[in-house]
Design an enzyme around this catalytic site. Sequence first.
Site: not given
Length: 647
Positions: A25, A569
Amino acid sequence: MDHKKVAADLVQAIGPDNLIAAAHCATRLRLVLKDSSSIDQKAIDDNPGVKGTFETNGQYQIIIGPGDVNKVYAEMVEQTGVKEASTDDLKKIASEGQKKNPVMMLVKTLSDIFVPLIPALVAGGLLMAINNVLTAQNLFGAQSVVEMYPAVKDFASIINLLASAPFSFLPILVGFSATKRFGGNGYLGAAMAMAMVMPELVNGYGVANAIADGTMPYWNIFGLQVAQAGYQGSVLPILVVAYILATLEKFFHKKIPAAFDFTFTPMLAIIITGFLTFTIVGPIMRTVSDGLTNSLVWLYDTVGAVGLGIFGLFYSPIVITGLHQSFPAIETTLLADVAKTGGSFIFPVASMANIAQGAATLAIFLITKNKKQKSLASSASVSALLGITEPAIFGINLKLKFPFFCGMIASGIASIFLGIFHVLSVAMGPASLIGFISIRAESIPGFLISATISFVIAFILTYFYGKNKMSEPVEEAITETDATVNEANESATDAKVSEAILAPVSGKVEPLTNVNDPVFSGEMMGKGIAIIPTDGTIYAPFSGTLTVFYDSKHAYGIRSEKGTELLIHIGIDTVNLKGKHFTTNKKQGDAVQKGEVLGTFDRKAIEQAGYDTTVMLVVTNTGDYKEVTPASAANVNFGEDILTVQA
């Protein structure tokens, strides 16, 4: 960073034949391994390209950092030929590799239902604690605060009202959450739960007395005598009712034509579930619930201090397995009728375990000479002492092993004293040093004594054992000194300056340590802050260059003109959405101006898909600054100061 070397070293430490599948990720490698116990953990911990590791849900995750993780991943794939997968595919591979454990499946289900309710229960619990302080006798004197100062009586009454609401109407909260978890409409679940606590029914707390003295009213339905009994404060009945409701709703959605589905499915699901609730399910599950509560009270009264000591000894290992996620379901049962149960013994024991693990980590902070370990231990110890133990347990104590066992021993001894002092909680709250606010007023001194015992024993055992255990060879100390000198020289040639970072999105401000992800809450990537967004637009927090960008559009890495490196994020595990519900016109390498729109995200759609939309801001080069200071505001609008980095 030499990405090829980092990848080669990781492959060597893990074992090339040990890899089943890999994904990544924005910040970490996610690996499925044949045997995680065979890896060389020390080699991975000592790798300068690794910021931390942890294992969860069948995945071994290695934190590398934005901008580097994808390159290390590409090198690892090339070197091993490992099966590439998306993060979503990796979850399936990991779950297929794990044995289907019914107990763990039940724990996961209960966790999914109760974790979203914890804020409401904690709020009610802490208000209940305040009410207890105001109304308890023999706390500040022979009389209670309300008796000594009658002017605060009405204030205490309002506090009691607010505190009691989440527990009295607990079935509504559980009904919404459980029905949604079982695949039904949460609002139908809430409506069914409302029917179970209607004022026309005999209050759930008085059902036993009404039956005993013959005053219980009954409905006569087709010759059946159905008790008009309420379910205030109950947990088990609504869990089963929610499952039945969701199952019926899904059944009717499939069977009823689309033209009539919207109209008749909710009605049929509610009426059938309603009859089953009051005739069969409710009475049976009430009996089971009462039996469970009475058994827990009997267990506490019977095993006493010794039993609590054993529970305290193994509480932290229970946390590792995740079984503690089922405890809120048990605690709510104990707390729903404190007059009957006296309170919960689980919360005080959890507090002792968390304090012990935090104290052990604090001892490691003082004795370790490893800079990476010291940095993590400093934040993880404070986090654990305040109730969040995952960074301390997974980041420090389990890796070194002996601090974890020292914490277990301290928790077990302290829990024995909890039993001796008969310490029970009357509310849910932070299981930590400040947990005394949720304890019965007369038991607060006993709680504080036990907490002190837990802290002191864990700290002393870890410190003195660790001083001998962790003495480092001279060569390592010299190497570390040389590295420190080199870093100082590098800093001198690349000096940073202080800078204000603006909020990229509007919302509620939360400490980064509160985020439900150990990488961020443990500050493994760096210090920062979190925002629970109220809109779906991301703005540039300063002028600079977009250094990291992913096709999934859920994360941005930006380097400011002054040298600050910031990771934005959006959400937790939202990489699984593969860009769905996200938009952006930017690409890696683009120059951005302060306040410029970077992208958008559909907050409601992401939440409906089951993802947490919290936006995390992390200064990934935290080590270049003396301090990273979050704003103190509770809420923020985009463009307002949210972080300050101080050179």
